[in-house]
Design a protein around this motif. Structure first.
Motif, PDB file in Angstrom:
ATOM      1  N   PHE A 150     -17.499  62.212  62.298  1.00  0.00           N
ATOM      2  CA  PHE A 150     -16.828  60.930  62.120  1.00  0.00           C
ATOM      3  C   PHE A 150     -15.342  60.983  61.756  1.00  0.00           C
ATOM      4  N   VAL A 151     -14.845  62.080  61.219  1.00  0.00           N
ATOM      5  CA  VAL A 151     -13.452  62.097  60.754  1.00  0.00           C
ATOM      6  C   VAL A 151     -12.545  62.673  61.843  1.00  0.00           C
ATOM      7  N   PRO A 152     -11.418  61.990  62.175  1.00  0.00           N
ATOM      8  CA  PRO A 152     -10.545  62.444  63.265  1.00  0.00           C
ATOM      9  C   PRO A 152      -9.759  63.698  62.900  1.00  0.00           C
ATOM     10  N   ASP A 153      -9.296  64.423  63.946  1.00  0.00           N
ATOM     11  CA  ASP A 153      -8.585  65.681  63.756  1.00  0.00           C
ATOM     12  C   ASP A 153      -7.076  65.508  63.640  1.00  0.00           C
ATOM     13  N   SER A 154      -6.502  64.594  64.424  1.00  0.00           N
ATOM     14  CA  SER A 154      -5.048  64.423  64.421  1.00  0.00           C
ATOM     15  C   SER A 154      -4.705  63.063  65.010  1.00  0.00           C
ATOM     16  N   PRO A 155      -3.483  62.559  64.778  1.00  0.00           N
ATOM     17  CA  PRO A 155      -3.090  61.264  65.356  1.00  0.00           C
ATOM     18  C   PRO A 155      -3.133  61.246  66.880  1.00  0.00           C
ATOM     19  N   ARG A 160      -1.471  55.177  67.331  1.00  0.00           N
ATOM     20  CA  ARG A 160      -1.262  56.617  67.163  1.00  0.00           C
ATOM     21  C   ARG A 160       0.219  56.962  67.192  1.00  0.00           C
ATOM     22  N   LEU A 161       0.972  56.303  68.068  1.00  0.00           N
ATOM     23  CA  LEU A 161       2.413  56.538  68.131  1.00  0.00           C
ATOM     24  C   LEU A 161       3.105  56.071  66.849  1.00  0.00           C
ATOM     25  N   ILE A 162       2.661  54.936  66.336  1.00  0.00           N
ATOM     26  CA  ILE A 162       3.248  54.410  65.100  1.00  0.00           C
ATOM     27  C   ILE A 162       2.943  55.349  63.927  1.00  0.00           C
ATOM     28  N   ILE A 163       1.740  55.911  63.897  1.00  0.00           N
ATOM     29  CA  ILE A 163       1.374  56.841  62.826  1.00  0.00           C
ATOM     30  C   ILE A 163       2.372  57.985  62.743  1.00  0.00           C
ATOM     31  N   VAL A 164       2.754  58.525  63.919  1.00  0.00           N
ATOM     32  CA  VAL A 164       3.698  59.643  63.937  1.00  0.00           C
ATOM     33  C   VAL A 164       5.123  59.149  63.710  1.00  0.00           C
ATOM     34  N   SER A 165       5.491  58.044  64.319  1.00  0.00           N
ATOM     35  CA  SER A 165       6.864  57.551  64.215  1.00  0.00           C
ATOM     36  C   SER A 165       7.239  57.162  62.792  1.00  0.00           C
ATOM     37  N   LYS A 186      -7.323  74.061  69.216  1.00  0.00           N
ATOM     38  CA  LYS A 186      -6.470  72.902  68.995  1.00  0.00           C
ATOM     39  C   LYS A 186      -5.530  72.725  70.189  1.00  0.00           C
ATOM     40  N   LYS A 187      -5.248  71.478  70.540  1.00  0.00           N
ATOM     41  CA  LYS A 187      -4.299  71.183  71.606  1.00  0.00           C
ATOM     42  C   LYS A 187      -3.019  70.614  71.005  1.00  0.00           C
ATOM     43  N   ASN A 188      -1.877  70.952  71.612  1.00  0.00           N
ATOM     44  CA  ASN A 188      -0.597  70.437  71.142  1.00  0.00           C
ATOM     45  C   ASN A 188      -0.393  68.996  71.617  1.00  0.00           C
ATOM     46  N   PRO A 189       0.370  68.185  70.868  1.00  0.00           N
ATOM     47  CA  PRO A 189       0.748  66.869  71.391  1.00  0.00           C
ATOM     48  C   PRO A 189       1.476  67.036  72.726  1.00  0.00           C
ATOM     49  N   SER A 190       1.183  66.179  73.687  1.00  0.00           N
ATOM     50  CA  SER A 190       1.783  66.309  75.011  1.00  0.00           C
ATOM     51  C   SER A 190       3.264  65.937  74.980  1.00  0.00           C
ATOM     52  N   SER A 191       3.982  66.372  76.004  1.00  0.00           N
ATOM     53  CA  SER A 191       5.408  66.040  76.101  1.00  0.00           C
ATOM     54  C   SER A 191       5.584  64.531  76.259  1.00  0.00           C
TER      55      SER A 191
END
Length: 534
Positions: free
Chosen positions: A267-272, A283-288, A54-59
Protein backbone atom coordinates in the motif's frame (compact mmCIF):
# COMPACT_ATOMS: atom_id res chain seq x y z
CA UNK A 1 34.55 26.43 -9.92
CA UNK A 2 32.05 25.91 -12.78
CA UNK A 3 29.75 28.75 -13.81
CA UNK A 4 26.18 28.17 -14.94
CA UNK A 5 23.63 30.54 -16.42
CA UNK A 6 21.85 32.62 -13.74
CA UNK A 7 18.07 32.87 -14.00
CA UNK A 8 15.57 34.73 -11.84
CA UNK A 9 15.07 33.17 -8.40
CA UNK A 10 11.68 31.62 -7.60
CA UNK A 11 10.42 34.67 -5.71
CA UNK A 12 10.79 36.78 -8.88
CA UNK A 13 9.32 34.22 -11.29
CA UNK A 14 6.05 34.48 -13.23
CA UNK A 15 3.00 33.82 -11.05
CA UNK A 16 0.74 31.06 -12.35
CA UNK A 17 -1.86 29.63 -9.99
CA UNK A 18 -1.70 25.85 -10.40
CA UNK A 19 -5.18 24.45 -9.86
CA UNK A 20 -6.59 27.95 -9.27
CA UNK A 21 -9.29 29.86 -11.18
CA UNK A 22 -6.89 32.34 -12.85
CA UNK A 23 -4.62 29.76 -14.34
CA UNK A 24 -2.65 31.09 -17.33
CA UNK A 25 -2.11 29.25 -20.60
CA UNK A 26 1.28 27.89 -21.56
CA UNK A 27 3.52 25.34 -19.95
CA UNK A 28 1.13 24.44 -17.12
CA UNK A 29 -1.76 23.83 -19.51
CA UNK A 30 0.53 21.65 -21.59
CA UNK A 31 1.52 19.64 -18.50
CA UNK A 32 -2.10 19.15 -17.45
CA UNK A 33 -3.07 17.97 -20.92
CA UNK A 34 -0.52 15.21 -20.52
CA UNK A 35 -2.10 13.98 -17.28
CA UNK A 36 -2.84 10.41 -18.34
CA UNK A 37 -1.64 6.93 -17.47
CA UNK A 38 0.13 6.41 -20.80
CA UNK A 39 2.97 8.74 -19.84
CA UNK A 40 6.05 6.95 -18.53
CA UNK A 41 7.61 9.05 -15.77
CA UNK A 42 10.42 6.60 -15.07
CA UNK A 43 13.28 5.24 -17.15
CA UNK A 44 14.99 1.90 -16.59
CA UNK A 45 15.42 -1.63 -17.87
CA UNK A 46 12.45 -3.17 -19.61
CA UNK A 47 11.13 -6.70 -19.20
CA UNK A 48 10.62 -8.95 -16.20
CA UNK A 49 14.04 -8.23 -14.66
CA UNK A 50 13.48 -4.50 -15.06
CA UNK A 51 10.51 -4.67 -12.66
CA UNK A 52 12.78 -5.04 -9.64
CA UNK A 53 15.49 -2.32 -9.78
CA UNK A 54 14.65 1.31 -9.03
CA UNK A 55 13.92 3.44 -12.10
CA UNK A 56 15.12 7.02 -12.54
CA UNK A 57 12.65 9.88 -13.14
CA UNK A 58 12.27 10.26 -16.91
CA UNK A 59 13.67 13.21 -18.83
CA UNK A 60 10.08 14.24 -19.68
CA UNK A 61 9.10 14.20 -15.99
CA UNK A 62 12.13 16.35 -15.07
CA UNK A 63 11.44 18.73 -17.97
CA UNK A 64 7.87 19.23 -16.76
CA UNK A 65 9.13 19.83 -13.21
CA UNK A 66 11.47 22.53 -14.54
CA UNK A 67 8.53 24.19 -16.34
CA UNK A 68 6.52 24.06 -13.14
CA UNK A 69 9.46 25.54 -11.20
CA UNK A 70 9.05 28.73 -13.25
CA UNK A 71 5.61 29.27 -11.73
CA UNK A 72 4.27 30.05 -8.29
CA UNK A 73 2.33 27.11 -6.92
CA UNK A 74 -1.15 27.51 -5.52
CA UNK A 75 -0.74 27.38 -1.74
CA UNK A 76 -4.08 25.70 -1.09
CA UNK A 77 -3.36 23.03 -3.68
CA UNK A 78 0.08 22.34 -2.22
CA UNK A 79 -1.35 22.03 1.30
CA UNK A 80 -4.03 19.64 0.05
CA UNK A 81 -1.41 17.42 -1.57
CA UNK A 82 0.81 17.57 1.54
CA UNK A 83 -2.09 16.43 3.70
CA UNK A 84 -2.47 13.49 1.33
CA UNK A 85 1.26 12.73 1.65
CA UNK A 86 1.01 12.92 5.44
CA UNK A 87 -1.91 10.48 5.41
CA UNK A 88 0.08 7.96 3.35
CA UNK A 89 3.61 8.30 4.69
CA UNK A 90 3.51 9.38 8.35
CA UNK A 91 1.34 6.57 9.79
CA UNK A 92 3.32 3.99 7.82
CA UNK A 93 6.71 5.23 9.04
CA UNK A 94 5.40 5.59 12.59
CA UNK A 95 4.22 1.98 12.75
CA UNK A 96 7.52 0.84 11.17
CA UNK A 97 9.52 2.73 13.76
CA UNK A 98 7.44 1.42 16.62
CA UNK A 99 8.12 -2.16 15.52
CA UNK A 100 11.75 -1.25 14.95
CA UNK A 101 12.21 -0.14 18.55
CA UNK A 102 10.12 -2.88 20.13
CA UNK A 103 12.01 -5.44 18.04
CA UNK A 104 15.38 -4.15 19.27
CA UNK A 105 14.37 -4.17 22.93
CA UNK A 106 12.79 -7.62 23.11
CA UNK A 107 16.06 -8.98 24.50
CA UNK A 108 15.88 -6.46 27.33
CA UNK A 109 12.42 -7.72 28.30
CA UNK A 110 13.53 -11.32 27.80
CA UNK A 111 16.25 -10.62 30.38
CA UNK A 112 13.76 -9.83 33.13
CA UNK A 113 11.61 -12.81 32.07
CA UNK A 114 14.46 -15.25 32.74
CA UNK A 115 16.15 -15.90 29.40
CA UNK A 116 19.60 -15.88 31.05
CA UNK A 117 18.59 -18.67 33.39
CA UNK A 118 16.66 -20.71 30.81
CA UNK A 119 19.48 -20.67 28.23
CA UNK A 120 22.21 -20.90 30.90
CA UNK A 121 23.94 -17.76 29.62
CA UNK A 122 27.36 -17.01 31.10
CA UNK A 123 28.22 -13.75 32.85
CA UNK A 124 29.40 -11.92 29.72
CA UNK A 125 27.20 -13.70 27.19
CA UNK A 126 24.21 -11.40 27.69
CA UNK A 127 26.44 -8.39 26.91
CA UNK A 128 27.69 -10.21 23.84
CA UNK A 129 24.13 -10.86 22.68
CA UNK A 130 23.44 -7.13 23.01
CA UNK A 131 26.50 -6.25 20.92
CA UNK A 132 26.33 -9.06 18.35
CA UNK A 133 23.11 -7.55 17.03
CA UNK A 134 25.13 -4.49 16.03
CA UNK A 135 27.97 -6.53 14.55
CA UNK A 136 25.40 -7.67 11.99
CA UNK A 137 24.24 -4.09 11.58
CA UNK A 138 27.83 -2.86 11.20
CA UNK A 139 28.66 -5.43 8.52
CA UNK A 140 25.57 -4.62 6.46
CA UNK A 141 25.28 -0.82 6.98
CA UNK A 142 27.14 0.26 3.84
CA UNK A 143 25.83 -2.49 1.50
CA UNK A 144 22.22 -1.87 2.51
CA UNK A 145 22.54 1.89 1.92
CA UNK A 146 23.89 1.22 -1.57
CA UNK A 147 21.12 -1.31 -2.25
CA UNK A 148 18.54 1.30 -1.26
CA UNK A 149 19.84 3.34 -4.18
CA UNK A 150 19.33 0.35 -6.51
CA UNK A 151 15.85 -0.89 -5.50
CA UNK A 152 12.45 0.79 -4.93
CA UNK A 153 12.87 2.16 -1.44
CA UNK A 154 9.58 1.17 0.15
CA UNK A 155 9.62 -2.35 -1.31
CA UNK A 156 13.18 -2.91 -0.12
CA UNK A 157 12.28 -1.66 3.38
CA UNK A 158 9.19 -3.91 3.52
CA UNK A 159 11.22 -7.01 2.64
CA UNK A 160 13.68 -6.22 5.43
CA UNK A 161 10.89 -5.64 7.95
CA UNK A 162 9.40 -9.00 7.04
CA UNK A 163 12.79 -10.55 7.79
CA UNK A 164 12.89 -8.77 11.18
CA UNK A 165 9.73 -10.59 12.16
CA UNK A 166 10.84 -13.98 10.86
CA UNK A 167 14.18 -13.77 12.65
CA UNK A 168 12.54 -12.59 15.85
CA UNK A 169 10.18 -15.56 15.81
CA UNK A 170 13.21 -17.75 15.18
CA UNK A 171 14.79 -16.45 18.40
CA UNK A 172 11.89 -17.95 20.33
CA UNK A 173 13.21 -21.39 19.32
CA UNK A 174 16.76 -20.72 20.59
CA UNK A 175 18.20 -23.51 22.71
CA UNK A 176 21.47 -21.92 23.75
CA UNK A 177 23.79 -18.92 23.35
CA UNK A 178 24.99 -20.02 19.89
CA UNK A 179 21.48 -20.24 18.41
CA UNK A 180 20.53 -16.84 19.78
CA UNK A 181 23.85 -15.25 18.77
CA UNK A 182 23.49 -16.27 15.10
CA UNK A 183 19.91 -15.01 14.94
CA UNK A 184 20.86 -11.74 16.66
CA UNK A 185 23.59 -11.09 14.07
CA UNK A 186 21.16 -11.72 11.20
CA UNK A 187 18.51 -9.53 12.87
CA UNK A 188 21.01 -6.70 13.17
CA UNK A 189 21.85 -6.96 9.47
CA UNK A 190 18.15 -6.82 8.53
CA UNK A 191 17.53 -3.82 10.78
CA UNK A 192 20.51 -1.86 9.39
CA UNK A 193 18.08 -0.74 6.68
CA UNK A 194 15.60 0.90 9.03
CA UNK A 195 16.83 4.35 10.09
CA UNK A 196 18.50 5.28 6.78
CA UNK A 197 15.42 4.11 4.83
CA UNK A 198 13.11 6.18 7.05
CA UNK A 199 15.31 9.26 6.56
CA UNK A 200 15.50 8.77 2.78
CA UNK A 201 11.73 8.30 2.50
CA UNK A 202 11.22 11.52 4.48
CA UNK A 203 13.66 13.47 2.32
CA UNK A 204 11.96 12.08 -0.82
CA UNK A 205 8.49 13.33 0.06
CA UNK A 206 9.13 16.43 2.20
CA UNK A 207 10.98 19.72 1.87
CA UNK A 208 14.06 20.44 3.96
CA UNK A 209 11.99 22.84 6.06
CA UNK A 210 9.43 20.11 6.78
CA UNK A 211 11.88 17.28 7.45
CA UNK A 212 12.65 18.01 11.15
CA UNK A 213 8.98 17.92 12.11
CA UNK A 214 8.18 14.89 9.95
CA UNK A 215 11.19 12.94 11.22
CA UNK A 216 10.07 13.93 14.70
CA UNK A 217 6.55 12.65 14.09
CA UNK A 218 7.62 9.15 13.09
CA UNK A 219 10.36 9.15 15.71
CA UNK A 220 7.64 9.74 18.32
CA UNK A 221 6.85 6.08 17.74
CA UNK A 222 10.13 5.37 19.54
CA UNK A 223 8.59 6.69 22.75
CA UNK A 224 5.26 5.02 22.06
CA UNK A 225 7.18 1.84 21.22
CA UNK A 226 8.85 1.90 24.63
CA UNK A 227 5.50 2.50 26.32
CA UNK A 228 3.81 -0.16 24.22
CA UNK A 229 6.72 -2.51 24.84
CA UNK A 230 6.10 -2.04 28.55
CA UNK A 231 2.42 -2.87 28.12
CA UNK A 232 3.28 -5.85 25.90
CA UNK A 233 5.75 -7.05 28.49
CA UNK A 234 3.22 -6.67 31.29
CA UNK A 235 0.53 -8.54 29.31
CA UNK A 236 2.87 -11.28 28.09
CA UNK A 237 4.17 -11.72 31.63
CA UNK A 238 0.65 -12.78 32.61
CA UNK A 239 0.41 -15.51 29.96
CA UNK A 240 0.35 -18.86 31.73
CA UNK A 241 1.15 -21.17 28.86
CA UNK A 242 3.47 -24.06 28.13
CA UNK A 243 6.32 -21.74 27.09
CA UNK A 244 8.38 -19.28 29.15
CA UNK A 245 7.22 -15.66 28.84
CA UNK A 246 10.29 -14.57 26.89
CA UNK A 247 9.48 -17.05 24.08
CA UNK A 248 5.95 -15.62 23.77
CA UNK A 249 7.55 -12.14 23.60
CA UNK A 250 9.59 -13.11 20.54
CA UNK A 251 6.76 -15.03 18.83
CA UNK A 252 4.00 -12.43 19.22
CA UNK A 253 6.04 -9.35 18.30
CA UNK A 254 7.74 -11.15 15.41
CA UNK A 255 4.41 -12.25 13.91
CA UNK A 256 2.95 -8.74 14.15
CA UNK A 257 6.10 -7.31 12.55
CA UNK A 258 5.96 -9.61 9.50
CA UNK A 259 2.24 -9.01 9.03
CA UNK A 260 2.82 -5.25 8.96
CA UNK A 261 5.58 -5.65 6.35
CA UNK A 262 3.11 -7.25 3.91
CA UNK A 263 0.75 -4.28 4.30
CA UNK A 264 3.62 -1.84 3.78
CA UNK A 265 4.80 -3.61 0.61
CA UNK A 266 1.36 -3.40 -0.99
CA UNK A 267 0.00 0.00 0.00
CA UNK A 268 2.80 2.55 0.53
CA UNK A 269 4.23 4.29 -2.60
CA UNK A 270 7.94 4.23 -3.51
CA UNK A 271 8.49 7.69 -5.01
CA UNK A 272 6.59 10.71 -6.42
CA UNK A 273 7.29 9.51 -9.98
CA UNK A 274 5.96 6.04 -9.18
CA UNK A 275 2.63 6.00 -7.39
CA UNK A 276 -1.02 5.52 -8.33
CA UNK A 277 -2.15 7.47 -5.23
CA UNK A 278 -1.54 10.83 -6.98
CA UNK A 279 -2.44 12.24 -10.40
CA UNK A 280 0.43 13.20 -12.67
CA UNK A 281 -0.12 16.90 -11.96
CA UNK A 282 0.03 16.17 -8.22
CA UNK A 283 3.25 14.18 -8.65
CA UNK A 284 4.85 17.10 -10.47
CA UNK A 285 3.74 19.50 -7.75
CA UNK A 286 5.20 17.20 -5.07
CA UNK A 287 8.63 17.53 -6.67
CA UNK A 288 8.32 21.17 -7.72
CA UNK A 289 7.47 22.34 -4.19
CA UNK A 290 10.97 21.13 -3.20
CA UNK A 291 12.59 23.51 -5.72
CA UNK A 292 14.46 25.48 -3.07
CA UNK A 293 16.02 22.36 -1.54
CA UNK A 294 18.45 21.89 -4.46
CA UNK A 295 18.65 18.30 -3.27
CA UNK A 296 15.92 16.19 -4.89
CA UNK A 297 17.82 13.22 -6.32
CA UNK A 298 16.22 9.89 -7.23
CA UNK A 299 18.99 8.34 -9.29
CA UNK A 300 19.86 4.65 -9.06
CA UNK A 301 23.37 4.97 -10.58
CA UNK A 302 26.39 4.63 -8.31
CA UNK A 303 28.79 7.53 -8.98
CA UNK A 304 32.43 7.05 -8.05
CA UNK A 305 33.16 10.79 -8.05
CA UNK A 306 30.51 11.26 -5.34
CA UNK A 307 31.92 8.33 -3.37
CA UNK A 308 35.40 9.87 -3.47
CA UNK A 309 33.99 13.24 -2.47
CA UNK A 310 32.21 11.66 0.50
CA UNK A 311 35.48 10.24 1.84
CA UNK A 312 37.09 13.69 1.46
CA UNK A 313 34.28 15.56 3.22
CA UNK A 314 34.83 16.28 6.93
CA UNK A 315 31.04 16.40 7.45
CA UNK A 316 30.83 12.66 6.80
CA UNK A 317 33.31 11.90 9.60
CA UNK A 318 31.47 14.24 11.96
CA UNK A 319 28.21 12.47 11.14
CA UNK A 320 29.91 9.18 12.05
CA UNK A 321 31.09 10.60 15.39
CA UNK A 322 27.63 12.01 16.05
CA UNK A 323 26.10 8.57 15.49
CA UNK A 324 28.75 6.96 17.71
CA UNK A 325 28.55 9.32 20.69
CA UNK A 326 24.72 9.31 20.52
CA UNK A 327 24.54 5.54 20.66
CA UNK A 328 27.12 4.44 23.20
CA UNK A 329 24.48 5.40 25.81
CA UNK A 330 21.71 3.85 23.71
CA UNK A 331 23.57 0.54 23.51
CA UNK A 332 23.78 0.50 27.28
CA UNK A 333 20.35 1.72 28.32
CA UNK A 334 18.35 -0.19 25.69
CA UNK A 335 19.79 -3.47 26.98
CA UNK A 336 20.48 -2.70 30.66
CA UNK A 337 17.87 -0.02 31.37
CA UNK A 338 15.27 -2.49 32.60
CA UNK A 339 17.86 -4.22 34.79
CA UNK A 340 18.92 -0.86 36.31
CA UNK A 341 15.30 0.08 37.01
CA UNK A 342 14.60 -3.32 38.54
CA UNK A 343 17.63 -2.69 40.75
CA UNK A 344 15.86 0.37 42.16
CA UNK A 345 13.62 -2.09 44.04
CA UNK A 346 10.79 -2.88 41.61
CA UNK A 347 9.59 -6.38 40.81
CA UNK A 348 9.53 -7.74 37.23
CA UNK A 349 6.06 -6.55 36.22
CA UNK A 350 6.50 -3.17 37.94
CA UNK A 351 9.73 -2.73 35.97
CA UNK A 352 7.89 -3.22 32.67
CA UNK A 353 5.34 -0.58 33.71
CA UNK A 354 8.11 1.91 34.58
CA UNK A 355 9.00 1.95 30.86
CA UNK A 356 5.69 3.65 30.08
CA UNK A 357 6.60 7.03 31.70
CA UNK A 358 10.05 6.73 30.08
CA UNK A 359 8.45 6.37 26.65
CA UNK A 360 6.05 9.24 27.26
CA UNK A 361 8.97 11.44 28.38
CA UNK A 362 10.64 10.74 25.04
CA UNK A 363 7.44 11.76 23.23
CA UNK A 364 7.25 14.99 25.23
CA UNK A 365 10.87 15.97 24.51
CA UNK A 366 10.49 15.26 20.78
CA UNK A 367 7.28 17.31 20.52
CA UNK A 368 8.92 20.17 22.42
CA UNK A 369 11.99 20.07 20.16
CA UNK A 370 9.82 20.07 17.01
CA UNK A 371 7.83 23.04 18.31
CA UNK A 372 10.88 25.08 19.30
CA UNK A 373 12.66 24.29 16.03
CA UNK A 374 9.59 25.49 14.12
CA UNK A 375 9.52 28.76 16.05
CA UNK A 376 13.25 29.48 15.87
CA UNK A 377 14.61 31.45 12.89
CA UNK A 378 16.83 29.52 10.43
CA UNK A 379 20.33 28.78 11.64
CA UNK A 380 19.64 27.62 15.21
CA UNK A 381 19.00 23.89 14.80
CA UNK A 382 22.45 22.79 15.96
CA UNK A 383 22.24 25.08 19.00
CA UNK A 384 18.87 23.50 19.86
CA UNK A 385 20.45 20.04 19.56
CA UNK A 386 23.22 20.96 21.98
CA UNK A 387 20.83 22.46 24.54
CA UNK A 388 18.39 19.53 24.29
CA UNK A 389 21.22 17.14 25.10
CA UNK A 390 21.92 18.78 28.47
CA UNK A 391 19.02 17.01 30.29
CA UNK A 392 20.50 13.64 29.29
CA UNK A 393 23.81 14.57 30.93
CA UNK A 394 21.93 15.63 34.06
CA UNK A 395 19.84 12.44 33.96
CA UNK A 396 22.86 10.12 33.90
CA UNK A 397 24.42 12.15 36.73
CA UNK A 398 21.28 11.63 38.81
CA UNK A 399 21.35 7.86 38.20
CA UNK A 400 25.02 7.70 39.15
CA UNK A 401 25.15 9.89 42.26
CA UNK A 402 21.65 10.45 43.66
CA UNK A 403 20.65 8.16 46.55
CA UNK A 404 16.85 8.14 46.59
CA UNK A 405 14.83 5.92 44.26
CA UNK A 406 12.53 8.76 43.01
CA UNK A 407 15.54 10.91 41.99
CA UNK A 408 17.32 8.06 40.24
CA UNK A 409 14.13 7.00 38.45
CA UNK A 410 13.52 10.62 37.35
CA UNK A 411 17.11 10.71 36.08
CA UNK A 412 16.49 7.57 34.03
CA UNK A 413 13.41 9.17 32.46
CA UNK A 414 15.34 12.39 31.72
CA UNK A 415 17.83 10.49 29.58
CA UNK A 416 15.02 10.12 27.04
CA UNK A 417 15.71 13.70 25.89
CA UNK A 418 18.49 12.28 23.73
CA UNK A 419 15.88 10.98 21.27
CA UNK A 420 14.88 14.56 20.42
CA UNK A 421 18.54 15.36 19.70
CA UNK A 422 18.80 12.42 17.31
CA UNK A 423 15.61 13.52 15.50
CA UNK A 424 17.16 16.92 14.78
CA UNK A 425 20.44 15.24 13.85
CA UNK A 426 18.71 13.02 11.27
CA UNK A 427 17.17 16.11 9.70
CA UNK A 428 20.67 17.58 9.38
CA UNK A 429 21.75 14.44 7.55
CA UNK A 430 18.79 14.45 5.16
CA UNK A 431 19.14 18.17 4.40
CA UNK A 432 22.90 18.67 4.25
CA UNK A 433 24.15 16.12 1.75
CA UNK A 434 23.49 16.30 -2.00
CA UNK A 435 23.92 13.55 -4.58
CA UNK A 436 22.34 10.12 -4.20
CA UNK A 437 25.59 8.16 -3.94
CA UNK A 438 27.12 10.64 -1.52
CA UNK A 439 23.93 10.70 0.52
CA UNK A 440 23.96 6.89 0.71
CA UNK A 441 27.55 6.93 2.01
CA UNK A 442 26.77 9.75 4.47
CA UNK A 443 23.79 7.79 5.75
CA UNK A 444 25.96 4.69 6.07
CA UNK A 445 28.54 6.75 8.01
CA UNK A 446 25.96 7.89 10.56
CA UNK A 447 24.60 4.42 11.08
CA UNK A 448 28.04 2.83 11.15
CA UNK A 449 28.55 5.18 14.08
CA UNK A 450 25.20 4.08 15.50
CA UNK A 451 26.20 0.42 15.23
CA UNK A 452 29.68 0.97 16.67
CA UNK A 453 28.27 2.93 19.59
CA UNK A 454 25.72 0.23 20.31
CA UNK A 455 28.49 -2.39 20.25
CA UNK A 456 30.68 -0.45 22.68
CA UNK A 457 27.88 0.63 25.04
CA UNK A 458 26.93 -2.73 26.60
CA UNK A 459 30.57 -3.51 27.47
CA UNK A 460 30.71 -0.44 29.72
CA UNK A 461 28.14 -2.19 31.94
CA UNK A 462 30.23 -4.52 34.08
CA UNK A 463 28.63 -7.65 35.55
CA UNK A 464 30.29 -7.13 38.92
CA UNK A 465 28.53 -3.75 39.24
CA UNK A 466 25.00 -5.12 38.68
CA UNK A 467 22.42 -3.71 39.20
CA UNK A 468 23.79 -0.15 39.58
CA UNK A 469 26.36 -0.33 36.73
CA UNK A 470 28.18 2.82 37.87
CA UNK A 471 30.92 2.62 35.21
CA UNK A 472 28.38 2.19 32.42
CA UNK A 473 26.23 5.11 33.61
CA UNK A 474 29.23 7.46 33.87
CA UNK A 475 30.44 6.27 30.44
CA UNK A 476 27.04 7.22 29.00
CA UNK A 477 27.30 10.65 30.63
CA UNK A 478 30.73 11.28 29.09
CA UNK A 479 29.53 10.13 25.67
CA UNK A 480 26.60 12.55 25.77
CA UNK A 481 28.93 15.42 26.69
CA UNK A 482 31.20 14.55 23.75
CA UNK A 483 28.14 14.47 21.49
CA UNK A 484 27.50 18.14 22.32
CA UNK A 485 31.07 18.99 21.29
CA UNK A 486 30.67 17.11 17.97
CA UNK A 487 27.42 18.97 17.23
CA UNK A 488 29.07 22.36 17.77
CA UNK A 489 32.06 21.44 15.58
CA UNK A 490 29.65 20.36 12.83
CA UNK A 491 27.90 23.71 13.14
CA UNK A 492 31.16 25.58 12.54
CA UNK A 493 31.87 23.53 9.41
CA UNK A 494 28.40 24.17 7.96
CA UNK A 495 28.35 27.89 8.77
CA UNK A 496 31.80 28.49 7.27
CA UNK A 497 30.81 26.62 4.07
CA UNK A 498 27.67 28.74 3.67
CA UNK A 499 29.58 31.98 4.16
CA UNK A 500 32.11 31.01 1.50
CA UNK A 501 29.35 30.28 -1.02
CA UNK A 502 27.44 33.47 -0.24
CA UNK A 503 30.61 35.51 -0.65
CA UNK A 504 31.37 33.91 -4.02
CA UNK A 505 27.86 34.75 -5.29
CA UNK A 506 28.02 38.32 -3.93
CA UNK A 507 31.33 38.90 -5.72
CA UNK A 508 29.95 37.53 -8.99
CA UNK A 509 32.37 34.61 -9.15
CA UNK A 510 29.54 32.04 -9.12
CA UNK A 511 26.16 31.93 -10.90
CA UNK A 512 23.68 29.09 -11.30
CA UNK A 513 20.25 28.17 -12.66
CA UNK A 514 17.93 28.03 -9.66
CA UNK A 515 15.12 26.26 -11.54
CA UNK A 516 17.05 23.13 -12.52
CA UNK A 517 20.03 22.93 -10.15
CA UNK A 518 18.27 20.52 -7.77
CA UNK A 519 17.02 18.02 -10.36
CA UNK A 520 20.38 16.69 -11.49
CA UNK A 521 22.08 14.06 -9.37
CA UNK A 522 24.97 16.23 -8.22
CA UNK A 523 26.63 16.49 -4.82
CA UNK A 524 26.37 19.42 -2.45
CA UNK A 525 29.95 20.37 -3.36
CA UNK A 526 29.11 20.54 -7.07
CA UNK A 527 25.66 22.14 -6.69
CA UNK A 528 26.47 25.84 -6.39
CA UNK A 529 22.92 26.68 -5.24
CA UNK A 530 23.17 24.33 -2.25
CA UNK A 531 23.16 25.91 1.22
CA UNK A 532 23.61 23.92 4.42
CA UNK A 533 21.05 23.77 7.22
CA UNK A 534 22.64 24.87 10.49
Amino acid sequence: MPTLLMTSPPEHSTTIQVGGEDEEKGSIEEIENRDDSSIQDEEGREGWIGRFPKKNPSSRFNADVIKLNQTTLNTKEVKRIERKIDFLIMPALSVCYMFYYVDKTTLSYAAIFGIQKDLKLGKSEYSWLSSLFYFGWLAWALPTNLLMQKFPLNKYLAVNIFLWGVLLMGQAASRNFTDLAVLRILSGAAEATADPAFVLITSTWYTREQQPSRIGYWYLANGFGIALGGLFGYAIGHIKGALPSWRYEFLIIGALCSAWAIFLFIFVPDSPARTHWFTREERLIIVSRKRNDHNIGGSRQFKWNQALEAFMDVKIYLFFLFGFTANVPNGGTSNFGTIIVKGFGFDTLETTLMQIPYGLTIVAFILLAIYINHKLPPGYRTYLMAVTNLPTVVGFAMIAWCKGIPARLAGYWLTGASNAVFVLGLSLLSGNVGGDTKKAIASAAVFLGVATGNIVGPFLFLDRESPTYFTGVVGCLVSRALEIVIILILRVVLVVSNKRRDKAVAEGRVTYDVDSSGLDDVSDWKNLAFRYVT
